[in-house]
Design a protein around this motif. Structure first.
Motif, mmCIF file in Angstrom:
data_model
loop_
_atom_site.group_PDB
_atom_site.id
_atom_site.type_symbol
_atom_site.label_atom_id
_atom_site.label_comp_id
_atom_site.label_asym_id
_atom_site.label_seq_id
_atom_site.Cartn_x
_atom_site.Cartn_y
_atom_site.Cartn_z
ATOM 1 N N GLY A 75 -39.789 12.901 32.543
ATOM 2 C CA GLY A 75 -40.056 14.095 31.751
ATOM 3 C C GLY A 75 -41.333 14.045 30.937
ATOM 4 N N ALA A 76 -42.114 13.010 31.112
ATOM 5 C CA ALA A 76 -43.375 12.885 30.378
ATOM 6 C C ALA A 76 -44.490 13.565 31.160
ATOM 7 C CB ALA A 76 -43.724 11.407 30.171
ATOM 8 N N SER A 77 -45.482 14.028 30.426
ATOM 9 C CA SER A 77 -46.687 14.596 31.032
ATOM 10 C C SER A 77 -47.886 13.808 30.509
ATOM 11 C CB SER A 77 -46.836 16.075 30.669
ATOM 12 O OG SER A 77 -45.802 16.822 31.229
ATOM 13 N N PRO A 78 -48.088 12.615 31.050
ATOM 14 C CA PRO A 78 -49.152 11.763 30.525
ATOM 15 C C PRO A 78 -50.542 12.313 30.861
ATOM 16 C CG PRO A 78 -48.269 10.829 32.525
ATOM 17 C CD PRO A 78 -47.418 12.017 32.199
ATOM 18 N N ALA A 79 -51.496 11.968 30.029
ATOM 19 C CA ALA A 79 -52.891 12.227 30.368
ATOM 20 C C ALA A 79 -53.263 11.204 31.432
ATOM 21 C CB ALA A 79 -53.781 12.073 29.143
ATOM 22 N N ILE A 80 -53.866 11.672 32.500
ATOM 23 C CA ILE A 80 -54.256 10.800 33.609
ATOM 24 C C ILE A 80 -55.769 10.738 33.652
ATOM 25 C CG2 ILE A 80 -54.150 10.422 36.102
ATOM 26 C CD1 ILE A 80 -51.395 10.298 34.729
ATOM 27 N N VAL A 89 -51.372 1.503 31.141
ATOM 28 C CA VAL A 89 -50.560 2.499 30.444
ATOM 29 C C VAL A 89 -50.659 2.289 28.932
ATOM 30 C CG1 VAL A 89 -48.201 3.346 30.124
ATOM 31 C CG2 VAL A 89 -48.981 2.646 32.399
ATOM 32 N N PHE A 90 -50.886 3.400 28.247
ATOM 33 C CA PHE A 90 -50.890 3.423 26.789
ATOM 34 C C PHE A 90 -49.799 4.380 26.347
ATOM 35 C CE2 PHE A 90 -54.960 1.837 27.866
ATOM 36 C CZ PHE A 90 -55.423 1.104 26.790
ATOM 37 N N ILE A 91 -48.997 3.949 25.391
ATOM 38 C CA ILE A 91 -47.937 4.783 24.828
ATOM 39 C C ILE A 91 -48.102 4.780 23.319
ATOM 40 C CG2 ILE A 91 -45.451 5.108 24.539
ATOM 41 C CD1 ILE A 91 -45.058 3.740 27.258
ATOM 42 N N GLN A 125 -36.850 4.980 25.777
ATOM 43 C CA GLN A 125 -36.818 5.007 24.312
ATOM 44 C C GLN A 125 -38.221 4.903 23.729
ATOM 45 O OE1 GLN A 125 -34.047 5.699 22.408
ATOM 46 N NE2 GLN A 125 -35.670 6.006 20.898
ATOM 47 N N ARG A 126 -39.054 4.123 24.343
ATOM 48 C CA ARG A 126 -40.447 4.002 23.879
ATOM 49 C C ARG A 126 -41.164 5.344 23.998
ATOM 50 N NH1 ARG A 126 -43.509 -1.021 23.724
ATOM 51 N NH2 ARG A 126 -45.418 -0.468 22.678
ATOM 52 N N LEU A 127 -40.936 6.055 25.096
ATOM 53 C CA LEU A 127 -41.537 7.376 25.280
ATOM 54 C C LEU A 127 -40.975 8.387 24.275
ATOM 55 C CD1 LEU A 127 -41.625 7.488 29.171
ATOM 56 C CD2 LEU A 127 -43.601 7.293 27.644
ATOM 57 N N ILE A 128 -39.699 8.290 23.985
ATOM 58 C CA ILE A 128 -39.099 9.168 22.967
ATOM 59 C C ILE A 128 -39.707 8.881 21.605
ATOM 60 C CG2 ILE A 128 -36.958 9.670 21.722
ATOM 61 C CD1 ILE A 128 -35.490 9.221 24.441
ATOM 62 N N ASP A 129 -39.810 7.612 21.241
ATOM 63 C CA ASP A 129 -40.383 7.227 19.954
ATOM 64 C C ASP A 129 -41.821 7.699 19.793
ATOM 65 O OD1 ASP A 129 -37.955 6.010 19.405
ATOM 66 O OD2 ASP A 129 -38.689 3.972 19.775
ATOM 67 N N ALA A 130 -42.569 7.710 20.879
ATOM 68 C CA ALA A 130 -43.967 8.141 20.832
ATOM 69 C C ALA A 130 -44.097 9.664 20.966
ATOM 70 C CB ALA A 130 -44.757 7.475 21.955
ATOM 71 N N ARG A 131 -42.961 10.342 21.147
ATOM 72 C CA ARG A 131 -42.905 11.795 21.329
ATOM 73 C C ARG A 131 -43.590 12.261 22.612
ATOM 74 N NH1 ARG A 131 -41.627 14.262 15.846
ATOM 75 N NH2 ARG A 131 -41.347 12.410 14.611
ATOM 76 N N ALA A 132 -43.500 11.406 23.615
ATOM 77 C CA ALA A 132 -43.999 11.771 24.945
ATOM 78 C C ALA A 132 -42.929 12.533 25.713
ATOM 79 C CB ALA A 132 -44.423 10.529 25.715
ATOM 80 N N ARG A 146 -53.287 11.461 23.464
ATOM 81 C CA ARG A 146 -51.973 11.927 23.917
ATOM 82 C C ARG A 146 -50.938 10.831 23.668
ATOM 83 N NH1 ARG A 146 -52.482 15.680 28.391
ATOM 84 N NH2 ARG A 146 -50.218 15.637 28.582
ATOM 85 N N ALA A 147 -49.672 11.221 23.694
ATOM 86 C CA ALA A 147 -48.586 10.262 23.467
ATOM 87 C C ALA A 147 -48.479 9.245 24.599
ATOM 88 C CB ALA A 147 -47.268 10.992 23.291
ATOM 89 N N ALA A 148 -48.803 9.671 25.816
ATOM 90 C CA ALA A 148 -48.778 8.768 26.979
ATOM 91 C C ALA A 148 -50.056 8.993 27.774
ATOM 92 C CB ALA A 148 -47.558 9.033 27.847
#
Length: 102
Positions: free
Chosen positions: A35-40, A68-70, A92-99, A11-13
């Motif tokens: 607004g991210a939905s990370p894998a937990i 945390v992995f992005i 911005q890091r989350l946007i770049d990773a498409r999270a 996943r992205a995050a």
């Protein structure tokens, strides 16, 4: 370490946590707020959680969670996430990773 890297790349995050960790809860809440939905991955609920915890310590996580992995790469612990949120670079890091999308 292979299992951690595999899960982190799915996943992205991705956030490795423990269900009893208050900082883990805070970091998850921050990601959701952005607004991210990370894998937990709750290490205390995983069969190989202890081994994954040692692998995370090998990456420099001390304490081992939250980790945390992005974008498939190790981003850091709670301290790193909070610092990057304060300086504005986390979003911005989350946007770049498409999270997240904006």
């Amino acid at each position: 370490m292979d299992r951690v890297n595999y899960l982190a790349s799915k996943r992205a995050a991705v956030i490795f946590t423990k269900s009893t960790c208050c900082m883990c809860h805070s970091i998850k809440a921050l990601f959701y707020e952005l607004g991210a939905s990370p894998a937990i991955h709750e290490l205390d609920a995983e069969a190989s959680g202890r081994e994954m915890e040692w692998a995370l310590r090998g990456l420099g996580c001390n304490p081992s969670v939250p980790a945390v992995f992005i974008g498939g790469k190790f981003f850091g612990s709670a301290k790193d996430v909070i610092s990057s949120h304060v300086d504005g670079s986390l979003k911005q890091r989350l946007i770049d990773a498409r999270a997240i999308w904006f």
